[in-house]
Design an enzyme around this catalytic site. Structure first.
Site, PDB file in Angstrom:
ATOM      1  N   HIS A 170      -3.023  -7.801   1.981  1.00  0.00           N
ATOM      2  CA  HIS A 170      -3.108  -6.330   1.858  1.00  0.00           C
ATOM      3  C   HIS A 170      -1.664  -5.779   2.169  1.00  0.00           C
ATOM      4  O   HIS A 170      -1.164  -4.964   1.399  1.00  0.00           O
ATOM      5  CB  HIS A 170      -4.017  -5.749   2.787  1.00  0.00           C
ATOM      6  N   HIS A 206     -15.060  -5.342   0.535  1.00  0.00           N
ATOM      7  CA  HIS A 206     -13.784  -5.180   0.554  1.00  0.00           C
ATOM      8  C   HIS A 206     -13.005  -6.094   1.209  1.00  0.00           C
ATOM      9  O   HIS A 206     -13.340  -6.368   2.539  1.00  0.00           O
ATOM     10  CB  HIS A 206     -13.712  -3.643   1.275  1.00  0.00           C
TER      11      HIS A 206
END
Length: 289
Positions: free
Chosen positions: A81, A39
């Protein structure tokens, strides 16, 4: 003679079907265990969404990495992100008067000046926010596979087309690479747009639609990727009972699984993939079973 003609036509049709269908994504049923996806790279061990993070994933022996894509003020796709630069860079120090430091309000050259590693550890001081072009070059160099998230598409009209164009220019939309690429989003409209633009590409919807809603997603998504906390064995089984746009059962990649007990529990649900900041911890838990 007739038999030869029929055989030739059949071969041609099958060949065309192969070209139009995506390469198969790893399923739990193929290896007996879920695919492990790093991730934002191996983000427990290196700054998330940086080249250092996917290098760390490669060194740990993981082929699948996940990232997030957004767009700068001057139209460059970058890997980060948050929609703000504040958490993972020193933007407040470099540009103190430009709160709230949104990615879309800074040019690519300005973002390239930022330190995206010191917040994580002094050892990573000077690490930069990569452009998607830079990131794809490193993924290719590392022989990795990519779960690419289109982040906040409502902020960046046309980002789906732009992302696919960049991926195509980088050689990632040919048949060889289609088995190494999944594009996902929390926006169903964004996933649908990607599928419509590139039907052969594997797509994923981030979220957990109700079982009654799943049929709405099957025309354009191959996977349903929910938070692990929302899952149950019955839900995973229900998702698997539907076929996606390529005639295969919908898959399930669960996020974000970072400890051994959760990894084993969610694996027992029958998921096809585990998205994790600690891929080595998850792998060890699966190998111990």
């Amino acid at each position: 003679m007739h038999a030869r003609v029929v055989a030739a036509i059949t071969t041609a049709v099958l060949g065309m079907a192969a070209l139009l269908s995506p390469m198969p994504v790893a399923r739990a049923g193929e290896s007996g265990k879920p695919t492990v996806i790093a991730h934002r790279g191996a983000s427990a061990y290196a700054p998330e969404n940086t080249l250092a993070s996917i290098d760390k994933a490669a060194k740990l022996g993981f082929s699948w990495v996940e990232n997030d894509v957004q767009r700068t003020k001057d139209g460059e796709l970058v890997v980060i992100h948050d929609d703000s630069l504040e958490r993972t860079t020193n933007v407040k120090k470099v540009f103190p008067g430009r709160a709230p430091w949104k990615v879309k309000d800074f040019t690519a050259a300005e973002i390239a000046r930022l330190d995206a590693g010191s917040w994580f550890s002094p050892a990573y001081a000077g690490t930069r926010v990569p452009t998607l072009r830079q990131y794809m070059c490193r993924v290719e160099h590392n022989h990795e596979k990519l779960l690419l998230e289109i982040k906040n598409p409502e902020l960046y009209p046309g980002i789906e087309q732009q992302t696919l164009k960049l991926l195509g220019n980088a050689g990632w939309l040919d048949r060889q690479h289609l088995g190494r690429l999944i594009v996902q989003s929390f926006s169903a409209d964004s996933v649908r747009t990607v599928h419509d633009l590139k039907p052969a590409l594997t797509t994923a919807y981030l979220g957990s639609p109700t079982v009654a809603q799943l049929s709405r997603y099957t025309p354009f998504t191959d996977l349903i990727n929910p938070s692990y906390g929302s899952l149950s064995p019955a839900y995973v089984s229900a998702v698997h009972s539907f076929e996606g746009p390529h005639g295969k059962p919908l898959g399930v990649f669960a996020w974000t699984v970072n400890d051994a007990a959760t990894a084993r529990k969610v694996t027992d649900y029958g998921v096809d993939g585990l998205i994790t900041n600690k891929p080595d911890v998850v792998r060890a838990a699966l190998e111990a079973d």
